[in-house]
Design an enzyme around this catalytic site. Structure first.
Site, PDB file in Angstrom:
ATOM      1  N   ASP A   1       5.291   1.219  -1.839  1.00  0.00           N
ATOM      2  CA  ASP A   1       4.861   2.291  -2.727  1.00  0.00           C
ATOM      3  C   ASP A   1       4.289   1.673  -3.994  1.00  0.00           C
ATOM      4  O   ASP A   1       4.437   0.473  -4.238  1.00  0.00           O
ATOM      5  CB  ASP A   1       6.064   3.183  -3.058  1.00  0.00           C
ATOM      6  CG  ASP A   1       5.690   4.541  -3.625  1.00  0.00           C
ATOM      7  OD1 ASP A   1       4.481   4.824  -3.754  1.00  0.00           O
ATOM      8  OD2 ASP A   1       6.610   5.319  -3.945  1.00  0.00           O
ATOM      9  N   HIS A   2       3.614   2.488  -4.795  1.00  0.00           N
ATOM     10  CA  HIS A   2       3.176   2.095  -6.120  1.00  0.00           C
ATOM     11  C   HIS A   2       4.146   2.697  -7.138  1.00  0.00           C
ATOM     12  O   HIS A   2       4.481   3.880  -7.053  1.00  0.00           O
ATOM     13  CB  HIS A   2       1.763   2.615  -6.403  1.00  0.00           C
ATOM     14  CG  HIS A   2       0.712   2.008  -5.527  1.00  0.00           C
ATOM     15  ND1 HIS A   2      -0.499   2.624  -5.285  1.00  0.00           N
ATOM     16  CD2 HIS A   2       0.687   0.850  -4.820  1.00  0.00           C
ATOM     17  CE1 HIS A   2      -1.224   1.865  -4.481  1.00  0.00           C
ATOM     18  NE2 HIS A   2      -0.523   0.782  -4.181  1.00  0.00           N
TER      19      HIS A   2
ATOM     20  N   TYR B   1       3.830   8.384  -5.988  1.00  0.00           N
ATOM     21  CA  TYR B   1       3.660   9.151  -4.744  1.00  0.00           C
ATOM     22  C   TYR B   1       2.548   8.574  -3.872  1.00  0.00           C
ATOM     23  O   TYR B   1       1.686   9.289  -3.371  1.00  0.00           O
ATOM     24  CB  TYR B   1       3.424  10.631  -5.050  1.00  0.00           C
ATOM     25  CG  TYR B   1       4.522  11.229  -5.880  1.00  0.00           C
ATOM     26  CD1 TYR B   1       5.774  11.503  -5.323  1.00  0.00           C
ATOM     27  CD2 TYR B   1       4.346  11.468  -7.238  1.00  0.00           C
ATOM     28  CE1 TYR B   1       6.804  12.013  -6.093  1.00  0.00           C
ATOM     29  CE2 TYR B   1       5.377  11.982  -8.016  1.00  0.00           C
ATOM     30  CZ  TYR B   1       6.605  12.249  -7.429  1.00  0.00           C
ATOM     31  OH  TYR B   1       7.627  12.741  -8.198  1.00  0.00           O
ATOM     32  N   HIS B   2       2.602   7.238  -3.702  1.00  0.00           N
ATOM     33  CA  HIS B   2       1.689   6.533  -2.816  1.00  0.00           C
ATOM     34  C   HIS B   2       2.447   5.781  -1.722  1.00  0.00           C
ATOM     35  O   HIS B   2       2.092   4.643  -1.403  1.00  0.00           O
ATOM     36  CB  HIS B   2       0.840   5.531  -3.606  1.00  0.00           C
ATOM     37  CG  HIS B   2      -0.129   6.143  -4.559  1.00  0.00           C
ATOM     38  ND1 HIS B   2      -0.825   5.396  -5.489  1.00  0.00           N
ATOM     39  CD2 HIS B   2      -0.534   7.429  -4.736  1.00  0.00           C
ATOM     40  CE1 HIS B   2      -1.618   6.191  -6.195  1.00  0.00           C
ATOM     41  NE2 HIS B   2      -1.452   7.429  -5.763  1.00  0.00           N
ATOM     42  N   PRO B   3       3.483   6.355  -1.118  1.00  0.00           N
ATOM     43  CA  PRO B   3       4.202   5.606  -0.074  1.00  0.00           C
ATOM     44  C   PRO B   3       3.281   5.338   1.111  1.00  0.00           C
ATOM     45  O   PRO B   3       2.466   6.178   1.490  1.00  0.00           O
ATOM     46  CB  PRO B   3       5.355   6.534   0.308  1.00  0.00           C
ATOM     47  CG  PRO B   3       4.868   7.908  -0.048  1.00  0.00           C
ATOM     48  CD  PRO B   3       4.013   7.723  -1.269  1.00  0.00           C
TER      49      PRO B   3
END
Length: 217
Positions: free
Chosen positions: A2-3, A152-154
């Site tokens: 994730d980020h 919210y970049h999983p």
């Protein structure tokens, strides 16, 4: 993977007035902290409201800068709890488990603080978070551990890969191995995280899946 980002929030006299069509995140900076040439390893978002770092929710006038890890060295896991497809899986993000992620965040906070100070010279105001009392490496690290949050970049939880990759859930045509008629075309199919927002890559994956399906059927 994730980020992660962390909020650095500023109050400005009179506030910052977003235009009517604003999506609040008005811009991003991509830069490289590591020495030498190579890929960008830090993204900085610029928001035109004041975000509280705990929960990252808007809290009045100001602006927020967020150093963001886009080349994390930490990987989490996703596991099934049972054979029931409706039971929620067990997700372990494992955020900041690798010390290099903390080091990167610390360098990012110091860089963004320089940017924020220059903005305050023009706009007036003050840095509220982390605040002037947070200066040492240990203080910055504590702030990061307390307030770092997902962007919210999983991605990469069922990655595509060659037959020789034992962790590749999907083949090169995005088909789930061992299951007929099922493909995955979202961020979870990425073999490795992208160093930017995931939206464009997800669109490309969807278009590629559509092309593959049309050719096959």
């Amino acid at each position: 993977q994730d980020h992660l980002h962390v909020a650095m929030s500023y109050r400005v006299p009179g506030g910052v007035k977003p235009h009517p069509q604003s999506n609040i995140c008005e811009g991003s900076l991509f830069t490289r902290l590591a020495p030498g040439q190579g890929l960008c390893d830090l993204q900085v978002h610029c928001g035109t409201v004041f975000f509280e770092p705990d929960g990252f929710y808007p809290s009045g006038e100001g602006f927020t800068l967020t150093p963001t890890l886009i080349r994390s060295h930490t990987a989490g896991s996703l596991q099934l709890r049972s054979a029931d497809p409706f039971e929620k899986p067990e997700i372990t993000p494992n955020y900041l488990a690798d010390k290099s992620d903390i080091d990167q965040f610390r360098a990012g906070v110091r860089l963004v603080r320089q940017i924020g100070d220059e903005m305050l010279k023009r706009l007036g105001g003050q840095e509220v978070y982390p605040g002037p009392s947070v200066q040492s490496d240990a203080e910055i690290d504590d702030y990061v551990r307390k307030f770092a949050n997902t962007v919210y970049h999983p991605a990469c939880s069922c990655r595509a890969g060659p037959d020789s990759d034992p962790l590749a859930v999907l083949d090169g045509a995005l088909r789930v191995r061992g299951v007929r008629g099922l493909r995955v075309a979202d961020a979870s199919a990425m073999p490795a995280p992208v160093g930017c927002n995931t939206n464009a890559t997800c669109i490309a994956l969807g278009e590629k899946a559509a092309e593959l399906i049309v050719k096959e059927y």
